[in-house]
Design a protein around this motif. Structure first.
Motif, short mmCIF file in Angstrom:
data_model
loop_
_atom_site.label_atom_id
_atom_site.label_comp_id
_atom_site.label_asym_id
_atom_site.label_seq_id
_atom_site.Cartn_x
_atom_site.Cartn_y
_atom_site.Cartn_z
N HIS A 274 2.45 -5.02 -0.79
CA HIS A 274 1.12 -4.44 -0.60
C HIS A 274 0.10 -5.51 -0.18
N THR A 275 0.33 -6.77 -0.54
CA THR A 275 -0.55 -7.86 -0.11
C THR A 275 -0.50 -7.99 1.41
N ILE A 276 0.71 -7.96 1.96
CA ILE A 276 0.90 -8.04 3.42
C ILE A 276 0.28 -6.80 4.08
N ASN A 277 0.56 -5.64 3.51
CA ASN A 277 0.05 -4.39 4.07
C ASN A 277 -1.47 -4.37 4.08
N ASN A 278 -2.10 -4.80 2.99
CA ASN A 278 -3.56 -4.84 2.92
C ASN A 278 -4.14 -5.80 3.95
N PHE A 279 -3.48 -6.95 4.13
CA PHE A 279 -3.94 -7.92 5.13
C PHE A 279 -3.87 -7.31 6.53
N ILE A 280 -2.75 -6.66 6.86
CA ILE A 280 -2.58 -6.07 8.18
C ILE A 280 -3.62 -4.97 8.41
N ASN A 281 -3.85 -4.13 7.40
CA ASN A 281 -4.86 -3.07 7.54
C ASN A 281 -6.25 -3.65 7.77
N ALA A 282 -6.59 -4.72 7.07
CA ALA A 282 -7.90 -5.36 7.26
C ALA A 282 -8.01 -5.95 8.65
#
Length: 119
Positions: free
Chosen positions: A96-104
């Motif tokens: 989810h850390t990677i996913n949140n970074f990509i979404n941002a």
């Protein structure tokens, strides 16, 4: 077994009492001066933050903030088609850390991380 509400009195011998105390000692706990019960949650939050916790989560490799090198690495690996959970495993962070970074990043620049098609 007794009926509901019946009280059974059991008394220890002095030897049993001493053995129980030896097995289950009472350990005094240090408390800061002036701590009140209404302030217990604040005290626990301060204690947790001193031990490396923030917002209920420990600041360890699973919750680390991505630095610039990590961000470049994520972009490179994402472009090659590596899956998010594999990138997270390599960096030692949660998916989810990677996913949140990509979404941002997509909010800032939609071309930075184009959406993938499901195969």
């Amino acid at each position: 077994m007794g009926l509901h509400g019946e009280v059974i009195v059991w008394q220890m011998t002095e030897e049993e009492r001493l053995a129980y105390i030896a097995k289950h000692p009472i350990v005094p706990k240090e408390r800061p001066a002036g701590v009140k019960f209404s302030n217990i949650h604040e005290m626990k939050r301060k204690e947790a933050s001193m031990n490396g916790y923030k917002n209920g989560k420990q600041a360890n490799s699973n919750n680390k903030i991505l630095d610039e090198e990590d961000k470049k690495f994520i972009h490179e690996q994402y472009s090659t088609g590596l899956r998010l959970h594999e990138i997270a495993e390599i960096l030692g962070v949660e998916k989810h850390t990677i996913n949140n970074f990509i979404n941002a990043e997509r909010k800032r620049n939609s071309q930075a991380f184009p959406r993938r098609t499901i195969r």
